[in-house]
Write a protein that holds these residues in place. Structure first.
Motif, short mmCIF file in Angstrom:
data_model
loop_
_atom_site.label_atom_id
_atom_site.label_comp_id
_atom_site.label_asym_id
_atom_site.label_seq_id
_atom_site.Cartn_x
_atom_site.Cartn_y
_atom_site.Cartn_z
N ASP A 109 24.64 30.74 5.73
CA ASP A 109 25.65 30.94 4.66
C ASP A 109 26.55 31.49 4.75
OD1 ASP A 109 22.96 30.81 3.76
OD2 ASP A 109 22.12 33.03 3.73
N GLU A 110 27.04 32.38 5.13
CA GLU A 110 28.63 32.65 5.25
C GLU A 110 29.25 31.82 5.30
OE1 GLU A 110 29.97 35.49 5.21
OE2 GLU A 110 28.58 37.81 5.93
N ALA A 111 29.08 30.64 6.55
CA ALA A 111 29.88 29.80 7.34
C ALA A 111 30.04 28.20 5.76
CB ALA A 111 29.28 28.19 7.94
N ALA A 112 29.37 28.78 4.87
CA ALA A 112 29.07 27.81 3.46
C ALA A 112 29.93 28.12 2.38
CB ALA A 112 27.72 27.81 2.66
N THR A 113 29.67 29.90 2.91
CA THR A 113 30.57 30.80 1.29
C THR A 113 32.13 30.63 1.97
OG1 THR A 113 28.66 31.99 1.22
CG2 THR A 113 31.43 33.15 0.79
N ILE A 114 32.51 30.45 3.27
CA ILE A 114 33.87 30.53 3.77
C ILE A 114 33.90 29.73 3.79
CG2 ILE A 114 35.26 30.55 5.71
CD1 ILE A 114 32.92 32.79 7.34
N PHE A 115 33.65 28.21 3.97
CA PHE A 115 34.55 27.41 3.69
C PHE A 115 34.30 26.90 1.72
CE2 PHE A 115 33.15 25.96 8.17
CZ PHE A 115 34.09 25.39 8.08
N SER A 227 32.09 18.06 11.40
CA SER A 227 31.27 18.14 12.60
C SER A 227 31.22 18.95 12.84
CB SER A 227 31.67 16.78 13.29
OG SER A 227 32.21 15.47 12.45
N LEU A 228 29.90 19.02 12.99
CA LEU A 228 29.57 20.37 13.60
C LEU A 228 28.91 20.66 15.01
CD1 LEU A 228 27.53 23.26 11.13
CD2 LEU A 228 29.62 23.20 12.30
N MET A 229 29.59 20.41 16.71
CA MET A 229 28.53 20.03 17.63
C MET A 229 28.19 20.84 18.09
SD MET A 229 29.61 16.71 17.47
CE MET A 229 29.94 15.80 18.83
N VAL A 230 26.57 20.81 19.31
CA VAL A 230 26.45 21.68 19.44
C VAL A 230 25.98 21.10 20.71
CG1 VAL A 230 24.34 23.88 19.82
CG2 VAL A 230 26.03 23.57 17.51
N ASP A 231 26.60 22.13 21.93
CA ASP A 231 25.89 21.71 23.63
C ASP A 231 26.30 19.89 23.86
OD1 ASP A 231 24.86 23.48 23.85
OD2 ASP A 231 22.77 22.92 23.43
N GLY A 232 27.13 19.38 22.77
CA GLY A 232 27.77 18.14 23.23
C GLY A 232 26.82 16.73 21.96
N ARG A 233 25.95 17.62 20.96
CA ARG A 233 25.33 16.38 19.92
C ARG A 233 25.63 17.31 18.74
NH1 ARG A 233 21.38 19.15 17.99
NH2 ARG A 233 20.67 21.32 19.15
N LEU A 234 25.34 15.81 17.61
CA LEU A 234 25.96 16.29 16.15
C LEU A 234 24.71 16.99 15.76
CD1 LEU A 234 28.22 15.91 13.89
CD2 LEU A 234 26.63 13.48 13.82
N TRP A 235 25.08 18.29 15.12
CA TRP A 235 23.75 19.37 15.49
C TRP A 235 24.02 19.12 13.99
CZ3 TRP A 235 23.75 23.09 12.06
CH2 TRP A 235 22.57 24.30 12.11
N GLY A 236 25.10 19.01 12.84
CA GLY A 236 24.58 18.89 12.16
C GLY A 236 26.61 18.98 11.46
N LEU A 237 26.60 19.27 9.79
CA LEU A 237 27.85 19.27 8.85
C LEU A 237 27.63 19.81 8.41
CD1 LEU A 237 26.82 14.92 7.65
CD2 LEU A 237 28.63 15.22 10.00
N VAL A 238 29.12 20.20 7.56
CA VAL A 238 29.56 21.18 6.78
C VAL A 238 30.23 19.65 5.85
CG1 VAL A 238 31.25 22.82 5.92
CG2 VAL A 238 30.65 23.44 8.74
N SER A 239 29.00 19.90 5.29
CA SER A 239 29.60 18.87 3.32
C SER A 239 29.59 18.88 2.11
CB SER A 239 28.13 17.82 3.12
OG SER A 239 28.25 16.91 2.24
N CYS A 240 31.01 19.08 2.09
CA CYS A 240 31.90 19.36 0.43
C CYS A 240 32.06 18.56 0.04
CB CYS A 240 33.40 20.00 1.20
SG CYS A 240 33.44 21.02 2.51
#
Length: 690
Positions: A109-115, A227-240
């Motif tokens: 939630d914080e990340a969506a608001t920040i971006f 891109s959101l990379m966690v442990d070397g894998r694509l965990w998810g995206l910040v999509s605007c």
């Protein structure tokens, strides 16, 4: 020498003719001079950034991004420079909010608001991929009048595997206007490689026609994806998403990249914290087992006394143990015969070959095995792990957890069952409908999380140790069961030595034999053990105390090997037939190499963070020191908190990989910060504007 250029390069740069065949220095301006410091850098993962003018007209200033493609040469991308941003304050505030997020939901939630606040897009979504590649909108910040996408799921075909691989390489992708007309390169093929130019890391490359049409079908006019990379894998995206054309300048894209690294680091920390809580529950269960053995003489009482201690670590509704022909249950479970049938089905997977590491999981048992469909209401979800090795052909012994059926409605952003095809079935085409499509899912349980599976593995490992020692004691007490238990101990991957009262070795399994140097003589008695280790006198003293005074031994020793030493944990116990009569001794040896490697990784991470902080701080220029030192401190604090929570919560074997991932993320964030510093420190001539 310019060997390839876009056909609009001359007009865009204000040049009299095409730059093809020219040296950068011949184009005029400061481009060649400004690029010179970057030529010795790698530039294959993080592009270099600078500000330069091109041509004789000093009014033409450009943000320049430089990287090396996969084949050879340098790709130079230029876009018109925009006014510099005051980024220090907003980045620092954003980093503090990220660090203070205590749950994954709060963080998203914080990340969506920040971006959204930073970029000004109409809609910002935090989008997560599941194990099957499907995506779900976890958080959303949007204009109030827009339709909500929060909670929507999107099929894996919306972002196919090849696109996800590109997101792993190119962390920030911008599309300013879906109505753009692509500009060609000339020549079409790279003169350096003879093939298509590798534009994977290009910021200004055109988007695929399928993706563009997909966005048009959604009514979206412009996008920014990080891109959101966690442990070397694509965990998810910040999509605007924006519903009119929108371009985000270079500095803001770099800020988004930096913040995405911080968010990904925090995700890794929060996921590790969840696992640490699970591990704490498992350790409490272990303590109950120990107390049960000392009080009742039977470890199974601790698991099946009606308490939720066995169920809560996995959030299960029921559990069962198949052990030595008996079935023990707690909570909501199928009938005994059905549990035995599940055990027989599990035997077909060969799980008992590695009982300390094998975990089977499904959230749709009736779908995977239709014979069990009638019990879907009570056992749609199943996690199982063997508690002992068994001979081929014999029934396996398992601890199982069940979850009841969860009939639920899943909201998809369009029909996930509809094929994404055009008129020609051989060609993909973009999806046209994004109307919410509701799917009623039956015959499945709530999905098992990675933390659930880690808990099952930890409990299984503990029970495997208990079973192994329990049966080792039984071997000393009941001679008629000697052959059966010998086989079980022999097949264990835990190194075991069993000795009689006199110290003569009665059993040494294959796992221990593999620790011996090639060609080593058999170990006949406990006094033969010290010579294998690098502390023979200390081990001799400990074994003497074990034999003469029945003193339990828990300690760390170092096994001598050709490569040096291998750290081992030894657990030695006397076994009594009565309080004053010992029958013999059981010694278990556990390899600590992974744990030591994790300790080294933790130290390396801390040292790397400190040295990286000093290196970046040493390159800061007077005048912007304080602002960027504060930013660097926030990045380092985020990483240190993540490292602390990872080391508290992650399984030992996985810790080096996770810590290395955090270390790499910190290095990358520091490099991005340095790029921003270099860019922000570039001054235009007096009286000029970007």
């Amino acid at each position: 020498m310019v060997v390839q250029a876009s056909v609009n390069a001359a007009s865009f740069l204000g040049l009299a003719q095409s730059p093809l065949g020219c040296r950068l220095a011949d184009l005029g301006g400061t481009l060649a001079q400004s690029m010179a410091p970057l030529l010795g850098e790698k530039l294959t993962e993080i592009p270099g950034a600078l500000l330069a003018c091109v041509g004789d007209d000093q009014d033409h200033w450009f943000d320049v991004v430089v990287h090396r493609p996969g084949d050879s040469g340098l790709i130079v991308e230029l876009e018109r420079a925009s006014p510099s941003l005051d980024i220090a304050g907003p980045i620092e505030q954003a980093l503090r909010r990220v660090v203070n997020a205590s749950t994954l939901t709060t963080l998203c939630d914080e990340a969506a608001t920040i971006f959204r606040a930073l970029t000004g897009y109409d809609r910002v979504m935090i989008y997560r991929f599941d194990e099957e590649g499907h995506g779900q909108v976890l958080s959303e910040a949007r204009r109030p009048e827009l339709e909500a996408f929060l909670g929507n799921r999107y099929p894996s075909t919306d972002i196919p595997h090849i696109a996800r691989r590109l997101y792993e390489r190119n962390r920030v992708r911008v599309l300013a206007d879906v109505t753009f007309t692509p500009v060609a390169l000339e020549p079409a093929l790279s003169p350096l490689s003879g093939g298509q130019l590798d534009m994977s890391l290009c910021t200004l490359r055109a988007s695929s026609p399928i993706h563009v049409q997909y966005l048009k079908n959604m009514g979206v006019a412009a996008t920014l994806v990080i891109s959101l990379m966690v442990d070397g894998r694509l965990w998810g995206l910040v999509s605007c998403h924006h519903y009119s054309p929108r371009m985000v300048q270079f500095e803001m894209r770099a800020v988004c990249d930096l913040l995405a690294e911080a968010v990904a680091t925090r995700i890794a920390a929060l996921e590790s914290f969840v696992q640490s809580q699970v591990e704490l529950s498992v350790r409490r269960l272990e303590q109950r087992i120990i107390e049960s053995i000392s009080r009742e003489g039977d470890w199974r009482v601790a698991l099946f006394d009606g308490s939720p201690a066995l169920l809560s670590p996995l959030g299960a509704s029921g559990a069962a143990l198949l052990f030595e022909g008996q079935c023990h249950v707690v909570g909501e479970v199928p009938g005994t015969e059905q549990i035995r049938a599940i055990g027989a089905w599990l035997d077909s997977f060969g799980l008992t070959a590695a009982p300390r590491t094998s975990v089977f999981a499904t959230s749709a048992l009736g779908v995977d095995a239709p014979d069990f469909a009638p019990i879907a209401g009570i056992a749609s979800g199943l996690v199982a792990t063997p508690v002992a090795s068994v001979m081929p052909g014999l029934p396996g012994e398992y601890i199982m957890w069940f979850r009841t059926e969860q009939i639920r409605t899943v909201t998809w952003g369009g029909d996930p069952t509809k094929a994404v095809l055009g008129d020609d079935p051989l060609h993909l085409s973009p999806r046209r409908s994004f109307a919410q499509w509701h799917q009623v899912v039956e015959g499945t349980s709530q999905a098992w999380s990675s933390a659930d599976l880690a808990a099952a593995r930890l409990i299984g490992e503990s029970l495997a140790d208990v079973v192994l020692q329990f049966r080792s004691v039984r071997m000393l007490i009941a001679q008629d069961q000697l052959d059966q238990v010998n086989r079980q101990i022999g097949q264990s991957d835990q190194a075991v030595v069993i000795a009689g009262e006199t110290g003569r070795v009665l059993q040494m399994n294959a796992a221990f034999a593999r620790l011996l140097p090639a060609g080593h003589a058999p170990i006949l008695a406990l006094e033969d053990l010290p010579m294998l280790f690098r502390q023979p006198l200390e081990i001799q003293r400990r074994l003497s105390d074990l034999r003469r005074h029945n003193r339990i031994w828990r300690g760390e020793v170092e096994l001598g090997t050709e490569e040096g030493g291998r750290p081992m944990l030894v657990r030695a116990d006397p076994v009594f037939s009565s309080p004053d009569r010992p029958l013999g001794f059981v010694l278990l040896f556990t390899d600590l190499s992974e744990r030591k490697a994790a300790d080294v990784a933790r130290r390396n991470l801390q040292e790397g963070i400190v040295s990286g902080q000093r290196a970046v701080a040493g390159r800061l220029e007077t005048g912007i020191d304080l602002a960027f030192q504060n930013l660097l401190a926030a990045v380092v604090e985020n990483a240190q908190m993540a490292a602390l929570e990872i080391t508290d919560g992650v399984e030992t074997a996985a810790m080096p990989v996770k810590l290395d991932s955090v270390h790499a993320s910190v290095r990358r964030a520091a490099e991005l910060l340095q790029r921003l510093i270099r860019h922000a420190g570039t001054h235009l001539p007096a009286g000029q504007k970007h």
